[in-house]
Design an enzyme around this catalytic site. Structure first.
Site, mmCIF file in Angstrom:
data_model
loop_
_atom_site.group_PDB
_atom_site.id
_atom_site.type_symbol
_atom_site.label_atom_id
_atom_site.label_comp_id
_atom_site.label_asym_id
_atom_site.label_seq_id
_atom_site.Cartn_x
_atom_site.Cartn_y
_atom_site.Cartn_z
ATOM 1 N N GLU A 1 0.887 -1.172 0.000
ATOM 2 C CA GLU A 1 0.000 0.000 0.000
ATOM 3 C C GLU A 1 0.912 1.206 0.000
ATOM 4 O OE1 GLU A 1 -1.190 3.235 1.455
ATOM 5 O OE2 GLU A 1 -1.684 2.141 3.284
ATOM 6 N N CYS B 1 -2.600 7.658 5.150
ATOM 7 C CA CYS B 1 -2.598 7.283 3.739
ATOM 8 C C CYS B 1 -3.901 7.666 3.052
ATOM 9 C CB CYS B 1 -2.327 5.796 3.582
ATOM 10 S SG CYS B 1 -3.117 4.758 4.808
#
Length: 529
Positions: free
Chosen positions: A265, A302
């Protein structure tokens, strides 16, 4: 609990001899005791050999015992009490309240995966009984169940010292799948990693796990991580971090004689589309909410909303005025590491120097420059400026946002098509905006893993339906999520058993369904017992 700076390799505590480092308090710049010894290639070899030796024993344990292990990890993390939170606070500068919430999420996802294991549906057990009289050809007895890939390497993330680190979602889902785990602890929170590693190691021993089911290594730079990913015993990698770091691991994994999957990720700017009716009805309110999301945790999420697209007009003017006022009151914040601070400063400088980009507002400047602080920033451009500068589509990790003024909602489609893959995409709208949103939704489905309406993306629920993933560069594999119950699927593969004697079948596929799990029988649901 006293920290001693040693790694966990199976049941042993090992002091690394390949250099060392003390953790650093990012708020003060002071070094924190103790010194942590870094591992060598020999330590990687020992941990990997133990994980490989443990694999078949661990995956063959009863599901109830595997679930008990996960629950016991959660229990022992809670038993660390305030010591864990205080150490994490000292190593990250994150508020204690935020860390308490993150601990709750960490414990919650361990317990979620314990439930997933007990339930057994993750095995995807399916039975197609033999049809010896079928014409023109008989059918063999076919049975399918999933098994773990093998030992997994997990890299701790800088921005979540608990929920995406030693006992975070990657570790929890891999252990739930039946895969031993070797964690490379993040150097930004070494003490926090040791404390959580102790909780896992103790849980493994009291629940009777084979030695090698868990190891925790520390290392400098990229050498130890490279050795870990390159080791033939490792069959998959979990990573949360920068695009540069994630792609380096992908290249390394693909260069092996046996390539392995890297579930990384990496990078996302999480666009927010602000529709006219919502602007007209509550533009000022949304401006304040946007800044709250943008600056949460000093922007080090994020899912931080780094891009906002809205039609020019009085509604947007009210939104921006409110956002500027909220931003001006926001103090400069502590970044997790000096490296993250440097990258943020470089990103802000890039936006400041870009043609057709203006600075709309900024937060309070840092009162002291040592250690540095991140000043929140809000920039603006128009659609032409955005289309003409690909650098504006790159993530700036921290409390900086870019507003794109467009003529009307028809430009939303054009902007969306220019975007890279994202973790999230948000639509702020009222009922009168639904028609304008309709042509945008199919594009965002192609671009993002999670679509939100009238919320902000910071914060990820750990649940069965959550997706924390998306097309490249949000992740290296858009078919999977790193958060939620289906994160377990990253570390499983299907195996078909044809005409196997009952005594040799895995329990999940034996006649009579001895595990009592939900299965398919000839394509029809067979209820759990």
């Amino acid at each position: 609990m006293t920290m001693i700076g040693k790694m966990f390799i199976g049941h042993q505590r090992i002091l690394g001899t390949a250099g060392g480092q003390k953790a650093v308090n990012p708020a003060t710049g002071e070094n924190l005791e103790p010194m942590f010894g870094f591992g060598s290639d020999a330590d990687v070899e020992r941990a990997a050999a133990l994980a490989q030796a443990a694999f078949d024993d661990y995956r063959s344990l009863p599901l109830a015992q595997r679930a008990q292990f996960l629950d016991e990890i959660a229990n022992r993390i809670l038993l660390l009490g305030e010591d864990l939170l205080e150490r994490a606070h000292a190593e990250t500068g994150l508020p204690l309240a935020r860390l308490a919430g993150e601990r709750g999420r960490t414990v919650g996802q361990l317990r979620l995966f314990a439930q997933v294991v007990r339930d057994g549906r993750f095995l995807a057990a399916s039975v197609d009984p033999a049809e010896p009289e079928r014409s023109p050809l008989p059918r063999s007895d076919l049975r399918l169940a999933k098994m773990p890939l093998g030992p997994v390497a997990v890299f701790g993330a800088s921005n979540f010292p608990l929920a995406f680190s030693v006992a975070g979602g990657d570790t929890a889902s891999a252990l739930a799948a039946g895969a031993p785990v070797i964690v490379k602890g993040h150097n930004a929170h070494l003490g926090t990693s040791e404390l959580v590693g102790q909780a896992i190691a103790e849980a493994a021993q009291v629940t009777g796990m084979p030695e090698g089911v868990f190891s925790l290594l520390f290392g400098a730079g990229t050498s130890l991580g490279s050795a870990l990913v390159s080791h033939p015993a490792i069959k998959a990698v979990g990573f949360t971090g920068s695009r540069q770091g994630g792609l380096a691991l992908v290249r390394l994994a693909q260069a092996r004689p046996e390539p392995i999957p890297v579930y990384a990720e990496m990078s996302s700017i999480n666009p927010v589309f602000l529709f006219p009716q919502a602007l007209a009805e509550r533009g000022a309110q949304l401006g304040q909410a946007f800044v709250a999301s943008l600056t949460l945790g000093c922007g080090q999420f994020c899912t931080n909303p780094g891009l906002l697209i809205a039609p020019a007009g009085p509604g947007l003017d009210a939104f921006l005025a409110s956002a500027a006022q909220a931003l001006a009151a926001h103090p400069a914040g502590v970044m997790l590491t000096a490296g993250i601070q440097r990258a943020y400063d470089e990103g802000v400088a890039r936006l400041t120097a870009a043609a057709q980009v203006q600075c709309l507002a900024q937060g309070q400047a840092a009162q002291a420059q040592t250690p540095p602080r991140a000043q929140a920033m809000l920039f603006a451009t128009d659609a032409a400026g955005f289309h003409g500068n690909p650098a504006l589509r790159e993530e700036v990790f921290g409390p900086a946002g870019l507003v794109i003024r467009v003529q009307d909602t028809g430009d939303f489609v054009t902007v969306a098509e220019q975007l890279e893959g994202q973790l999230t995409a948000t639509l702020l709208m009222d009922e009168a905006d639904h028609a304008a949103a309709r042509p945008l939704v199919p594009i965002l489905e192609r671009k993002a893993g999670r679509l939100l309406v009238n919320g902000f993306p910071t914060g990820v629920e750990v649940s069965h339906a959550m997706v924390h993933g998306g097309p490249f560069p949000a992740t290296s594999n858009a078919a999977f999520t790193s958060v939620g119950a289906t994160a377990i699927d990253r570390f499983l593969r299907p195996v078909c058993y044809q005409d196997f004697p009952e005594a040799l079948l895995p329990a999940a596929l034996q006649p009579g369904n001895p595990l009592g799990i939900a299965r398919l029988c000839d394509g029809r649901p067979e209820a759990a017992v």
